[in-house]
Design an enzyme around this catalytic site. Structure first.
Site, PDB file in Angstrom:
ATOM      1  N   ARG A   1     -61.798  68.448  36.861  1.00  0.00           N
ATOM      2  CA  ARG A   1     -60.953  67.209  37.595  1.00  0.00           C
ATOM      3  C   ARG A   1     -60.502  66.178  36.227  1.00  0.00           C
ATOM      4  O   ARG A   1     -59.561  65.441  36.682  1.00  0.00           O
ATOM      5  CB  ARG A   1     -61.924  66.535  38.748  1.00  0.00           C
ATOM      6  CG  ARG A   1     -61.014  65.674  39.542  1.00  0.00           C
ATOM      7  CD  ARG A   1     -61.801  65.295  40.817  1.00  0.00           C
ATOM      8  NE  ARG A   1     -62.979  64.555  40.555  1.00  0.00           N
ATOM      9  CZ  ARG A   1     -63.954  64.325  41.399  1.00  0.00           C
ATOM     10  NH1 ARG A   1     -63.919  64.854  42.693  1.00  0.00           N
ATOM     11  NH2 ARG A   1     -65.141  63.804  41.126  1.00  0.00           N
TER      12      ARG A   1
ATOM     13  N   LYS B   1     -58.800  60.691  39.325  1.00  0.00           N
ATOM     14  CA  LYS B   1     -59.701  59.571  39.376  1.00  0.00           C
ATOM     15  C   LYS B   1     -59.633  58.477  38.196  1.00  0.00           C
ATOM     16  O   LYS B   1     -60.130  58.486  37.177  1.00  0.00           O
ATOM     17  CB  LYS B   1     -61.272  60.293  38.994  1.00  0.00           C
ATOM     18  CG  LYS B   1     -62.350  59.567  40.047  1.00  0.00           C
ATOM     19  CD  LYS B   1     -63.633  60.623  40.084  1.00  0.00           C
ATOM     20  CE  LYS B   1     -64.548  59.741  40.624  1.00  0.00           C
ATOM     21  NZ  LYS B   1     -64.633  59.600  42.089  1.00  0.00           N
TER      22      LYS B   1
ATOM     23  N   GLU C   1     -58.214  58.826  53.080  1.00  0.00           N
ATOM     24  CA  GLU C   1     -59.482  58.673  52.757  1.00  0.00           C
ATOM     25  C   GLU C   1     -60.005  57.299  52.671  1.00  0.00           C
ATOM     26  O   GLU C   1     -59.007  56.110  52.877  1.00  0.00           O
ATOM     27  CB  GLU C   1     -59.675  59.401  51.327  1.00  0.00           C
ATOM     28  CG  GLU C   1     -58.874  58.842  50.290  1.00  0.00           C
ATOM     29  CD  GLU C   1     -59.473  59.481  49.038  1.00  0.00           C
ATOM     30  OE1 GLU C   1     -60.700  59.729  48.668  1.00  0.00           O
ATOM     31  OE2 GLU C   1     -58.721  59.875  47.927  1.00  0.00           O
TER      32      GLU C   1
HETATM   33  C1  LIG Z   1     -64.849  59.954  43.384  1.00  0.00           C
HETATM   34  C2  LIG Z   1     -64.067  59.909  44.613  1.00  0.00           C
HETATM   35  C3  LIG Z   1     -64.376  60.619  45.777  1.00  0.00           C
HETATM   36  C4  LIG Z   1     -65.595  61.691  46.082  1.00  0.00           C
HETATM   37  O1  LIG Z   1     -65.414  62.766  45.131  1.00  0.00           O
HETATM   38  P1  LIG Z   1     -66.883  63.527  44.965  1.00  0.00           P
HETATM   39  O2  LIG Z   1     -66.362  64.479  43.931  1.00  0.00           O
HETATM   40  O3  LIG Z   1     -67.394  64.176  45.961  1.00  0.00           O
HETATM   41  O4  LIG Z   1     -67.894  62.599  44.317  1.00  0.00           O
HETATM   42  C5  LIG Z   1     -63.710  60.474  46.940  1.00  0.00           C
HETATM   43  N1  LIG Z   1     -62.517  59.707  46.865  1.00  0.00           N
HETATM   44  C6  LIG Z   1     -62.076  59.015  45.718  1.00  0.00           C
HETATM   45  C7  LIG Z   1     -61.046  58.269  45.838  1.00  0.00           C
HETATM   46  C8  LIG Z   1     -62.931  59.006  44.538  1.00  0.00           C
HETATM   47  O5  LIG Z   1     -62.586  58.200  43.632  1.00  0.00           O
END
Ligand SMILES: *Cc1c(COP(=O)(O)O)cnc(C)c1O
Length: 340
Positions: free
Chosen positions: A81, A183, A219
């Site tokens: 990722r 991210k 989300e």
């Molecule tokens: C990091 C993140 C998540 C959660 O991801 P995980 O891999 O499960 O920790 C969900 N939404 C956003 C916007 C994120 O930055």
């Protein structure tokens, strides 16, 4: 061997640990990398990260298992990722195998900070990369630094997970064809105002809608969402502007292959919210946080699972995934990286 820390009460906050991993990118390549005791970064005043926010990050945890090992959960997916994030931000990719190796080095160097089994606490790892050389014209920097620090974090919910209240946000998190699926620190910077406002209004979190039509649930600022239907189907929103949560992908697998439930990734409309039985946020930090109440501009939706405890299916998902992480339940192949 383990630090004398009040593990049950440390909360989700930063505690400095002994070692962090650092690697520098210069003249088109990454150096070997090193562990350092220095937690402070000195940067040029015109560093790319400071001027144009060229930075991205990851988050994962190391746990002590029931049989005394120290393990990490699916670090290869964090490596992948981060490579995707770097590609979108015109940053150099840190090789995925070296990423996993660096995670292991940091955990091994800070073993005394890995909380004991059964405390609910864990060692949170924060890999990140930023543009370290100067820019003034808008363009990608020439030099970068990749780092991983570790910090012990407490159980996300002291005294069990109480369902939270969320609001449908009037702000947008991610543009179509933007950076919602990676991210990037910038996604968080612009969510801070929205979350502070939501808190001031008495809500724990924001549910963001798709910004193109504002009819679909996406989300929160830092967690994906799962729903459970009245006939026990696990549903998660499908969209290419959602960050692909590793916890959510793992939970969907657990629902299907461990619990024998139907698991569906599809568009979820705002209008459907009233029809779900359970709802929860998912991410590395809390695994699953149950949602009890959703506020949508004067309309209040109370999930049938209520405001007292997790819904039944959410609880089963939580118990199974944490069981896999803590070594109580046999993991799918490749999910657990043993470090010690
Ligand atoms: C990091 C993140 C998540 C959660 O991801 P995980 O891999 O499960 O920790 C969900 N939404 C956003 C916007 C994120 O930055």
């Amino acid at each position: 061997m383990v630090k004398d820390i009040d593990w049950a009460n440390i909360g989700f906050s930063y505690t400095k640990t002994d070692y962090r991993f650092i690697s520098d990118y210069k003249n088109g390549k990454w150096d070997e990398g090193r562990l350092s005791e220095d937690a402070v970064i000195r940067l040029d005043e015109s560093a790319g990260v400071l001027q144009y926010a060229q930075t991205c990050f990851e988050g994962l945890k190391a746990y002590r298992t029931v049989d005394g090992h120290v393990v990490c959960f699916r670090p290869d997916l964090n490596a992948k990722r981060m490579a995707d994030s770097c590609a979108r931000l015109e940053m150099p990719i840190f090789p995925e195998d070296k990423f996993v190796d660096a995670v292991k080095q940091v955990v091994k160097a800070n073993l005394e900070f890995v909380p004991p089994y059964g405390t609910g606490a864990s060692l949170y790892l924060r890999p990140y990369m930023f543009a370290s050389s100067n820019v003034i014209g808008v363009k990608p920097a020439q030099e970068y630094q990749f780092r991983i620090f570790a910090t012990p974090v407490g159980p996300y919910f002291k005294g069990g997970a109480k369902p939270i209240s969320v609001k449908i946000s009037d702000f947008d998190r991610a543009a179509p064809h933007g950076t919602g699926h990676i991210k990037a620190g910038l996604n968080y910077a612009m969510s801070l105002h929205a979350i502070v406002q939501a808190h001031n209004e008495g809500f724990n979190e924001n549910f963001y809608l798709d910004s193109a039509t504002r009819t679909k649930i996406e989300e929160t600022g830092g967690a994906n969402i799962i729903f459970v239907t009245k006939d026990n189907k696990v549903v998660t929103p499908k969209s290419n502007t959602i960050l692909p949560s590793i916890t959510r992908r793992s939970l969907m697998y657990v629902a299907e292959h461990y619990l024998g439930l139907k698991a569906e990734e599809r568009e979820v409309y705002l209008e459907e919210l009233k029809d779900f039985e359970e709802c929860a946020l998912c991410g590395t930090a809390a695994v699953l946080s149950p949602v009890g109440r959703i506020y949508d501009h004067g309309k209040e939706i109370l999930l049938p699972s209520g405001m007292e405890k997790m819904g039944e299916v959410t609880q089963k998902l939580y118990d199974t995934l944490t069981g896999i992480q803590m070594g109580r339940i046999e993991p799918p192949e490749g999910w657990i990286e043993v470090i010690e």
